[in-house]
Design an enzyme around this catalytic site. Structure first.
Site, mmCIF file in Angstrom:
data_model
loop_
_atom_site.group_PDB
_atom_site.id
_atom_site.type_symbol
_atom_site.label_atom_id
_atom_site.label_comp_id
_atom_site.label_asym_id
_atom_site.label_seq_id
_atom_site.Cartn_x
_atom_site.Cartn_y
_atom_site.Cartn_z
ATOM 1 N N SER A 57 0.833 -1.207 0.000
ATOM 2 C CA SER A 57 0.000 0.000 0.000
ATOM 3 C C SER A 57 0.869 1.259 0.000
ATOM 4 O O SER A 57 0.359 2.360 -0.107
ATOM 5 C CB SER A 57 -0.912 0.006 1.224
ATOM 6 O OG SER A 57 -0.148 -0.122 2.404
ATOM 7 N N HIS A 74 -2.557 -3.744 -5.458
ATOM 8 C CA HIS A 74 -2.973 -3.306 -4.122
ATOM 9 C C HIS A 74 -4.456 -3.609 -3.926
ATOM 10 O O HIS A 74 -5.322 -2.896 -4.404
ATOM 11 C CB HIS A 74 -2.682 -1.800 -3.953
ATOM 12 C CG HIS A 74 -3.081 -1.263 -2.621
ATOM 13 N ND1 HIS A 74 -3.484 0.045 -2.434
ATOM 14 C CD2 HIS A 74 -3.138 -1.850 -1.402
ATOM 15 C CE1 HIS A 74 -3.783 0.221 -1.156
ATOM 16 N NE2 HIS A 74 -3.579 -0.911 -0.515
ATOM 17 N N GLU A 116 -5.895 -1.576 -7.032
ATOM 18 C CA GLU A 116 -5.021 -0.608 -7.699
ATOM 19 C C GLU A 116 -3.902 -1.412 -8.366
ATOM 20 O O GLU A 116 -3.190 -2.161 -7.697
ATOM 21 C CB GLU A 116 -4.404 0.367 -6.677
ATOM 22 C CG GLU A 116 -5.354 1.435 -6.203
ATOM 23 C CD GLU A 116 -4.682 2.427 -5.245
ATOM 24 O OE1 GLU A 116 -4.960 3.623 -5.375
ATOM 25 O OE2 GLU A 116 -3.900 2.006 -4.368
ATOM 26 N N ASN A 157 -4.919 6.156 -1.207
ATOM 27 C CA ASN A 157 -4.350 6.636 0.052
ATOM 28 C C ASN A 157 -3.751 8.030 -0.064
ATOM 29 O O ASN A 157 -3.712 8.778 0.910
ATOM 30 C CB ASN A 157 -3.314 5.643 0.591
ATOM 31 C CG ASN A 157 -3.980 4.389 1.119
ATOM 32 O OD1 ASN A 157 -5.131 4.409 1.533
ATOM 33 N ND2 ASN A 157 -3.264 3.273 1.104
#
Length: 282
Positions: A119, A140, A152, A190
């Site tokens: 991540s 991800h 992702e 994120n």
């Protein structure tokens, strides 16, 4: 390239979730961890998760049996030789991932694709440590993997189009909705999410509203299922702080400075749900 067998390194939360998603979709899995106890615990988690789907009448007992039959557990990296794709899902630690990836790189055939379910760690940097940088990619997944549609797919500077296309096709075969991302700190989700959480702490520190009202505002005004402060408690305030520190270092932009209140709470050991106290008390 058709991916029929996926090797997964790590039988923890992410690893067993990825194993379940693959097995339910008809793809064979080899799930590897350091001890037999670890892989059996991972397998038991998958069985429990499938039982909940049976209760909800999403799958049948026969579906569960078929899915579990597709998961082979092992403590030996040699068993990964059967896979066309190996996904590393170990703890978020650069040195550990590097050690694992070098071992895998030495064992599996040159044409095998290797992916990291990271991540935060640079895919370009991890790829450079292998002999197959063009066949290295980031995948991800989001937690809980069986429920969350997003993957992702992160391209390192060296990732080839063929590698990207094969991995994207696999994500779609798992019933996921992949998005393609270039390698950069935090990738897409994120990168946007954690600074938003950090901003919520600035709003709280300035006394603009109570935690309950800040969270209610974002839930009702932005249609978010959970408010940013409650989400921070769930993620862990220490994790949120660590991510902001990475952004500040990597981008060198003051807009990523962590909120002093967030730093104070982490210093106090109020990390959220895992310690029983964060923004809220549990």
């Amino acid at each position: 390239m058709t991916i029929q067998t996926v090797g997964i390194i790590g039988a923890g939360t992410m690893g067993n979730g990825i194993a379940q998603a693959c097995a339910v979709s008809g793809i064979n899995v080899v799930m590897v961890d350091i001890s037999d106890a670890a892989v059996q615990k991972g397998l038991a988690t998958v069985a429990g998760s499938l039982d909940r789907l049976i209760k909800k009448e999403k799958i049948s007992e026969a579906d569960k049996a078929a899915a579990l039959a597709r998961i082979k557990t092992s403590t030996s990296y040699d068993d990964l030789k059967a896979a066309q794709l190996v996904i590393e899902a170990a703890t978020e630690n650069y040195e550990l991932k590097l050690k694992i990836l070098k071992q895998v790189d030495a064992i599996v055939a040159p044409e095998v694709i290797v992916a990291s379910n990271t991540s935060s760690i640079s895919i370009t940097k991890l790829a450079a440590a292998t002999s197959r940088a063009d066949r290295f990619i980031g995948m991800h997944f989001f937690n809980p993997v069986p429920m969350m549609a997003l993957v992702e797919i992160i391209r390192g500077l060296q990732t080839s189009d063929a590698t990207h296309d094969a991995v994207k096709a696999l994500a779609e075969a798992l019933g996921k909705s992949p998005i393609t991302v270039k390698n950069a700190p935090g990738f897409v989700v994120n990168r946007i999410l954690v600074p938003m959480i950090n901003e919520a702490f600035f709003v709280l520190a300035e006394g603009l509203a109570t935690p309950e009202d800040i969270d209610a505002g974002m839930k009702l005004g932005c249609n978010q299922p959970i408010g940013p402060l409650a989400l921070a408690d769930m993620i862990g305030l220490d994790v949120c702080l660590a991510v902001m520190d990475v952004y500040l270092t990597e981008f060198g932009d003051s807009k990523y400075r962590p909120c002093p209140l967030l730093k104070e709470m982490v210093a106090a050991g109020r990390l959220g749900r895992k310690t029983g106290q964060g923004v809220y008390t549990y």
